[in-house]
Design a protein around this motif. Sequence first.
Motif: not given
Length: 231
Positions: A56, A58, A86
């Motif tokens: 995950h 950003q 995310k």
Amino acid sequence: MKKPSPTRKRQHWAYAVGLAAGALSLSALVLPANDAWHRRGPMNTGHDQIQCPDCHQQAAGSYRQQIQANVRYLFGRREHPADFGKMAVANETCLDCHERPNDRHPVYRFLEPRFKKVRATLRPHLCVSCHQEHQGRRVVLGDSGYCVNCHKNTRLRNDPLDTPHARLIADKRWATCLGCHDFHGNHPIKTATRVAEAIRPEAIRAYFEGGPSPYGKDVRYPARKEKTHDE
């Protein structure tokens, strides 16, 4: 100046303690070592050591920009919604660890025009369609839920199987496919020539649920980041 009453002092202390406890709890939640506290569900087999940031990442832009982009999408001024917080897990994330030059069913193959109908229903061009994370399983589809979509018209000129594939297809015995064929071809196994020698559907079902590999522990291309023996 009037001094605060004992009751007011206790309230102030209670607020301070509450804020401190909240800050400590929030800090504990965001620590990488405590990822398991806020996961959506158990990690899939072989992914026990993976941390949230491994998959995950950003999303691009600030939260304000992401909100603005999604508002534009809602009003038809943007073609696709934007990731918020995310980024969505994409094929590239999975292939970063699991790319295999000899893959029998690479995701790009399903982008061919002939698989348009299958893409609309089964979505085989996305890794997460079969390997959805946080389910505590290897494969989220059933052991006969997808072969029929692409192989119902399969015909072999020199069929090596004692029960011809045409007969298995006519009898809708789709649960037997993975008894002879490792879907991704990553296990060096010898293809059975007798249906009776094929891996039993219940063993494959247990493998999907997270059990040991019925194809053996050896793999041609181990996962790059995970040292597992039956990925």
